[in-house]
Write an enzyme that holds these catalytic residues in place. Structure first.
Site, PDB file in Angstrom:
ATOM      1  N   ASN A   1      -5.633  -7.349  -1.125  1.00  0.00           N
ATOM      2  CA  ASN A   1      -4.745  -6.349  -1.486  1.00  0.00           C
ATOM      3  C   ASN A   1      -5.220  -5.273  -2.296  1.00  0.00           C
ATOM      4  O   ASN A   1      -4.675  -4.238  -2.442  1.00  0.00           O
ATOM      5  CB  ASN A   1      -3.602  -6.804  -2.069  1.00  0.00           C
ATOM      6  CG  ASN A   1      -2.639  -7.969  -1.099  1.00  0.00           C
ATOM      7  OD1 ASN A   1      -2.061  -8.756  -1.881  1.00  0.00           O
ATOM      8  ND2 ASN A   1      -2.892  -7.871   0.064  1.00  0.00           N
TER       9      ASN A   1
ATOM     10  N   CYS B   1      15.022   7.057  18.288  1.00  0.00           N
ATOM     11  CA  CYS B   1      15.218   8.300  19.085  1.00  0.00           C
ATOM     12  C   CYS B   1      13.595   8.672  19.437  1.00  0.00           C
ATOM     13  O   CYS B   1      13.595   9.220  20.227  1.00  0.00           O
ATOM     14  CB  CYS B   1      15.700   9.464  18.386  1.00  0.00           C
ATOM     15  SG  CYS B   1      17.734   9.142  17.837  1.00  0.00           S
TER      16      CYS B   1
ATOM     17  N   CYS C   1      -2.030  -4.217  10.012  1.00  0.00           N
ATOM     18  CA  CYS C   1      -3.175  -3.945   9.061  1.00  0.00           C
ATOM     19  C   CYS C   1      -4.257  -4.948   9.135  1.00  0.00           C
ATOM     20  O   CYS C   1      -5.356  -4.774   8.836  1.00  0.00           O
ATOM     21  CB  CYS C   1      -2.375  -3.889   7.617  1.00  0.00           C
ATOM     22  SG  CYS C   1      -2.172  -2.004   7.528  1.00  0.00           S
TER      23      CYS C   1
ATOM     24  N   LYS D   1       4.246  -9.977  -6.330  1.00  0.00           N
ATOM     25  CA  LYS D   1       4.139  -8.612  -6.234  1.00  0.00           C
ATOM     26  C   LYS D   1       5.201  -7.927  -7.021  1.00  0.00           C
ATOM     27  O   LYS D   1       5.156  -7.193  -8.085  1.00  0.00           O
ATOM     28  CB  LYS D   1       4.174  -7.884  -4.799  1.00  0.00           C
ATOM     29  CG  LYS D   1       2.714  -8.207  -4.257  1.00  0.00           C
ATOM     30  CD  LYS D   1       2.617  -7.550  -2.714  1.00  0.00           C
ATOM     31  CE  LYS D   1       1.332  -7.850  -2.177  1.00  0.00           C
ATOM     32  NZ  LYS D   1       1.403  -7.222  -0.708  1.00  0.00           N
TER      33      LYS D   1
ATOM     34  N   GLY E   1       0.733  -1.144   0.015  1.00  0.00           N
ATOM     35  CA  GLY E   1       0.101  -0.009  -0.048  1.00  0.00           C
ATOM     36  C   GLY E   1       0.784   1.237  -0.200  1.00  0.00           C
ATOM     37  O   GLY E   1       0.439   2.170  -0.754  1.00  0.00           O
TER      38      GLY E   1
ATOM     39  N   CYS F   1      -1.848 -18.672   8.887  1.00  0.00           N
ATOM     40  CA  CYS F   1      -2.484 -17.338   8.752  1.00  0.00           C
ATOM     41  C   CYS F   1      -2.367 -17.019   7.363  1.00  0.00           C
ATOM     42  O   CYS F   1      -2.313 -18.228   6.600  1.00  0.00           O
ATOM     43  CB  CYS F   1      -1.666 -16.275   9.471  1.00  0.00           C
ATOM     44  SG  CYS F   1       0.176 -16.374   8.943  1.00  0.00           S
TER      45      CYS F   1
END
Lengths: 362, 81
Positions: free
Chosen positions: A64, A168, A182, A80, A35, A319
């Site tokens: 997707n 940081c 996501c 992809k 994305g 998954c």
């Protein structure tokens, strides 16, 4: 012809032919062609960047398409990176495109990133984000980071000259499962388009030294009210002094014996072996397509579930692509140190592509 | 005092902003104290091992002093792509 191609931007007072030259010489690596990565690749290529590298190993799935707008229905099941190569070639034949058909790992990150001037973090998980940060610090390269959550996005340029790093701002990776990705959380299709386009803009600014580069500034975009906030943050010197990668980046890739291919799972099922198949995707994903005889236990419920249900048989975790299933084993391994547990490589995406059709026939 | 919520903190609290009653904010002198106060109100915040806090759009540490008129932002890392 070349001059005319970019004339709309070279006539800009603050850009001009000199900056176009800089841009044409630049080598930019985009980690993740999903994305966020897609708008980055499209705009950098269209605007005439010299070299574009891509790191990605995922295949294109139906879910997707609502946000990864470079891909179409005819690309389902394809890799992809190869589809992106094909489409970007047609967009601008002058861009030098380099493919790295792999996921970025502790073992390959320094080698892959070292040849580029600028890195774009368009990944979708914390492990890769911290790996990119650490590799960029070691290699002394700036990187443009973008990340999304629901309707929100975060963008910054890290490790730019003396500027701060990702650590940081966020010193260490959040505890596993405390912040969803996501697939678990959902994302409105256009949001990564907006955030990725902001990343593309920052990449162009860094390469051509244009405008105020967002080093030491975190941009927070909220799509619900179209607000943009900027937070300033300082450099923590010790984060700039890193010389080595961390020993591991979570989720740690499982030991080899904890991985199983879709074919070995299929064989076990054909032999009617005593195995359990646990699908750790969300109930929504599970409802769309699942393996016969599998049990749906979403990753965030896995510890609860196995506190009352013992692991008796060799257990295969699956998954969508094989990441969450590895996390499941990491969660459960301390509790069941001796039970054979396997994460199915490539997940349901691989199962559907390589096994499901043959099972239906038999 | 207004708290702006981003990422998962917004989901945990259930709103984009949180207003803390003046009586409570008077007792909160630092970012660290505010974090403890919020974690008592919303225990799920304790699970966030990595959480940046900004006071008036500047990154703050636990020691950073706060006043009742400050605008605070809770900013967890997000990972989606």
């Amino acid at each position: 012809m070349k001059e005319e191609r970019y004339i709309r931007q070279t006539t800009l007072k603050d850009f001009g032919p000199e900056k176009q030259q800089l841009f044409a010489k630049a080598k930019v690596m985009v980690v993740g062609v999903g994305g966020l990565g897609i708008p980055v690749l499209q705009y950098l290529s269209a605007m005439g960047v010299g070299t574009l590298g891509m790191v990605e190993q995922d295949i294109i799935e139906l879910s997707n398409l609502q946000r990864q707008v470079l891909y179409g229905e005819e690309d389902l099941g394809k890799q992809k990176i190869h589809v992106a190569l094909d489409k970007l070639k047609r967009l601008n034949s002058e861009t030098n495109l380099k493919l790295h058909d792999t996921f970025l790992t502790r073992g390959n990150a320094l080698h892959i990133l070292k040849d580029y001037d600028l890195i774009v973090d368009a990944s979708d998980n914390f492990a890769t984000r911290y790996l990119i940060n650490d590799a960029c610090v070691i290699l002394d390269k700036p990187f443009v980071s973008g990340a999304i959550h629901g309707f929100e996005g975060q963008v910054s340029v890290f490790n730019y000259k003396d500027g701060p790093t990702y650590r940081c701002l966020f010193p260490s990776a959040p505890g596993q499962g405390s912040i969803p990705d996501c697939n678990e959380n959902g994302v409105l299709g256009v949001i990564p388009g907006i955030v990725g386009t902001l990343q593309a803009l920052e990449a162009i600014k860094v390469i051509t030294q244009t405008g105020d580069i967002m080093s030491g500034v975190l941009l927070l975009y909220n799509g619900l009210d179209q607000s943009i906030r900027k937070i300033k943050f300082p450099t923590v010197l010790k984060n700039k002094q890193r010389k080595e990668l961390e020993p591991a980046y979570e989720p740690v890739l499982c030991e080899m014996e904890e991985l199983a291919s879709v074919h070995s799972l299929n064989e076990q099922m054909n032999e009617m072996a005593h195995i359990s198949i646990i699908d750790v995707r969300t109930s929504v994903e599970y409802a769309q397509e699942a393996i016969e005889g599998s049990t749906n236990v979403p990753l965030n419920e896995i510890l609860d579930y196995f506190s009352t249900n013992p692991v008796e048989h060799p257990t295969y975790f699956i998954c969508q692509t094989g990441i969450r299933s590895q996390q499941a084993i990491q969660f459960l391994r301390p509790r069941f140190p001796k039970t054979p547990m396997y994460s199915v490589i490539g997940g349901m995406a691989a199962w559907l592509q390589e096994v499901a059709s043959t099972r239906n026939k038999s | 005092m207004t708290i702006l919520l981003f990422g998962i903190t917004r989901d945990i609290v259930g709103n984009a902003t949180l207003n803390i009653p003046l009586n409570d904010t008077r007792a909160l002198g630092s970012v660290g104290q505010l974090k403890s106060y919020l974690m008592d109100l919303f225990p799920a915040l304790k699970d966030l091992t990595s959480l940046a806090v900004a006071v008036n759009s500047n990154y703050a540490s636990d020691k950073t002093p706060i006043t009742t008129t400050d605008e605070i932002a809770l900013i967890p890392p997000v990972s989606g792509g």
